[in-house]
Design a protein around this motif. Structure first.
Motif, PDB file in Angstrom:
ATOM      1  N   PHE A  11     -52.413  28.564  87.638  1.00 48.19           N
ATOM      2  CA  PHE A  11     -51.869  28.807  88.976  1.00 48.19           C
ATOM      3  C   PHE A  11     -52.729  28.266  90.121  1.00 48.19           C
ATOM      4  O   PHE A  11     -52.330  28.361  91.283  1.00 48.19           O
ATOM      5  CB  PHE A  11     -51.635  30.308  89.162  1.00 48.19           C
ATOM      6  CG  PHE A  11     -50.572  30.833  88.239  1.00 48.19           C
ATOM      7  CD1 PHE A  11     -49.238  30.594  88.480  1.00 48.19           C
ATOM      8  CD2 PHE A  11     -50.934  31.518  87.088  1.00 48.19           C
ATOM      9  CE1 PHE A  11     -48.257  31.052  87.609  1.00 48.19           C
ATOM     10  CE2 PHE A  11     -49.961  31.992  86.202  1.00 48.19           C
ATOM     11  CZ  PHE A  11     -48.609  31.743  86.475  1.00 48.19           C
ATOM     12  N   ILE A  12     -53.903  27.709  89.809  1.00 43.46           N
ATOM     13  CA  ILE A  12     -54.714  27.086  90.862  1.00 43.46           C
ATOM     14  C   ILE A  12     -55.019  25.623  90.517  1.00 43.46           C
ATOM     15  O   ILE A  12     -54.716  24.714  91.296  1.00 43.46           O
ATOM     16  CB  ILE A  12     -56.038  27.865  91.073  1.00 43.46           C
ATOM     17  CG1 ILE A  12     -55.741  29.280  91.582  1.00 43.46           C
ATOM     18  CG2 ILE A  12     -56.925  27.127  92.091  1.00 43.46           C
ATOM     19  CD1 ILE A  12     -56.985  30.137  91.780  1.00 43.46           C
ATOM     20  N   ILE A  13     -55.604  25.409  89.336  1.00 42.47           N
ATOM     21  CA  ILE A  13     -56.006  24.051  88.958  1.00 42.47           C
ATOM     22  C   ILE A  13     -54.801  23.133  88.782  1.00 42.47           C
ATOM     23  O   ILE A  13     -54.778  22.003  89.299  1.00 42.47           O
ATOM     24  CB  ILE A  13     -56.850  24.070  87.665  1.00 42.47           C
ATOM     25  CG1 ILE A  13     -58.073  24.983  87.839  1.00 42.47           C
ATOM     26  CG2 ILE A  13     -57.277  22.642  87.308  1.00 42.47           C
ATOM     27  CD1 ILE A  13     -59.012  24.554  88.919  1.00 42.47           C
ATOM     28  N   THR A  14     -53.778  23.621  88.047  1.00 48.56           N
ATOM     29  CA  THR A  14     -52.607  22.775  87.767  1.00 48.56           C
ATOM     30  C   THR A  14     -51.894  22.333  89.048  1.00 48.56           C
ATOM     31  O   THR A  14     -51.617  21.133  89.215  1.00 48.56           O
ATOM     32  CB  THR A  14     -51.625  23.494  86.827  1.00 48.56           C
ATOM     33  OG1 THR A  14     -52.290  23.773  85.597  1.00 48.56           O
ATOM     34  CG2 THR A  14     -50.403  22.628  86.561  1.00 48.56           C
ATOM     35  N   PRO A  15     -51.580  23.247  89.994  1.00 49.12           N
ATOM     36  CA  PRO A  15     -50.937  22.757  91.221  1.00 49.12           C
ATOM     37  C   PRO A  15     -51.808  21.818  92.040  1.00 49.12           C
ATOM     38  O   PRO A  15     -51.285  20.899  92.679  1.00 49.12           O
ATOM     39  CB  PRO A  15     -50.626  24.055  91.996  1.00 49.12           C
ATOM     40  CG  PRO A  15     -51.406  25.131  91.351  1.00 49.12           C
ATOM     41  CD  PRO A  15     -51.621  24.714  89.949  1.00 49.12           C
ATOM     42  N   ILE A  16     -53.139  22.010  92.014  1.00 52.62           N
ATOM     43  CA  ILE A  16     -54.024  21.081  92.733  1.00 52.62           C
ATOM     44  C   ILE A  16     -53.959  19.695  92.103  1.00 52.62           C
ATOM     45  O   ILE A  16     -53.910  18.668  92.795  1.00 52.62           O
ATOM     46  CB  ILE A  16     -55.474  21.610  92.744  1.00 52.62           C
ATOM     47  CG1 ILE A  16     -55.586  22.836  93.651  1.00 52.62           C
ATOM     48  CG2 ILE A  16     -56.443  20.531  93.222  1.00 52.62           C
ATOM     49  CD1 ILE A  16     -56.959  23.485  93.649  1.00 52.62           C
TER      50      ILE A  16
END
Length: 209
Positions: free
Chosen positions: A17-22
Motif C-alpha cells: 500500500f505504499i511501495i507499490t503505488p510509488i
C-alpha cells in the motif's frame, strides 16, 4: 517468533500500500508538473491506498492479531483512518491551491466549477465518496456521543466503507490524473480483496448469529 511474524505482516502491508503505488507512480510516465502539484498528487494517491489498507487491519487478519493483539491492530486502524481521511478531505483544496501559483483558472473559478459541475459521472461519484468518507469520520469519532450500539455502528461503518471504496475507486479511475491501466488493475485488485475481507467481517459473521 511473534516479533518476526509482526514484522513480516507490517512489511507486506507497506509494500502493498505504499511501495507499490510509488513504483506505479514513477513508472507511469505521467506528464510532469511543478513540485507542489506532484507532491499533492502523491499525497492523495498514498492517502487513498492507505485507506484501502484498512481492510487488512481488522480482526480478519488473524495472523497480525495473533502477533500484536487486537488492541494494537485497532490502534493502527484508527491512526491511519483518522489521519488519511483528514488528508483526503482536503483533496478538493489540493486541486484549488495550485491555482494560486499559475496563470490559468483562478482559485475562485476553480472552486465554483468544482462544486457546481454535476454533468460528469466522475464528479458525482467523487461527491458520493467524499460524503460517505465524511460520515465515516464523524460516526467513528463521535460513536459514543451518538449512542449507537456497537453492532449498529459496526454494520454502518462497513456499509459506508463499501460505498466509499467503490465510488472513490470509480472516481479515481474515471478522473484521476495519474490513473492508467496499471493503477486501475492495482486498485481493482485491492478493492476486490478488501471487499471480501469486509463482507467476511461485517456480514457473514453477523448473519450467523
Amino acid at each position: 517468533m511473534k516479533n518476526k511474524n509482526y514484522i513480516k505482516k507490517i512489511i507486506l502491508l507497506v509494500v502493498a500500500f505504499i511501495i507499490t503505488p510509488i513504483i506505479l507512480y514513477n513508472l507511469g510516465n505521467f506528464p510532469k508538473r511543478g513540485y507542489l502539484m506532484e507532491a499533492l498528487s502523491l499525497i492523495t494517491i498514498l492517502g487513498f491506498t492507505l485507506l484501502l489498507s484498512q481492510f487488512f487491519l481488522t480482526r480478519i487478519n488473524k495472523d497480525l492479531v495473533k502477533s500484536i493483539r487486537m488492541v494494537n491492530v485497532l490502534k493502527i486502524h484508527k491512526f491511519i483512518g483518522y489521519l488519511f481521511i483528514s488528508i483526503l478531505l482536503l483533496h478538493p483544496f489540493f486541486i484549488i491551491v495550485p491555482k494560486f501559483f499559475d496563470n490559468g483558472v483562478t482559485p475562485t473559478d476553480a472552486f465554483l466549477k468544482l462544486i457546481t459541475t454535476f454533468s460528469s459521472l466522475g464528479i458525482i461519484l467523487g461527491l458520493i465518496a467524499y460524503s460517505s468518507m465524511l460520515i465515516i469520520l464523524v460516526t467513528s469519532f463521535f460513536r459514543f456521543k451518538l449512542y449507537l450500539k456497537y453492532r449498529t455502528w459496526r454494520n454502518l461503518h462497513g456499509y459506508l466503507t463499501l460505498l466509499f471504496v467503490i465510488t472513490a475507486t470509480w472516481h479515481v479511475v474515471n478522473m484521476g490524473r495519474h490513473s492508467n491501466t496499471s493503477f486501475a488493475i492495482y486498485y481493482v485488485l485491492m478493492v476486490v480483496s478488501g471487499t471480501y475481507y469486509l463482507l467476511k467481517t461485517y456480514l457473514f459473521k453477523t448473519s450467523k448469529k
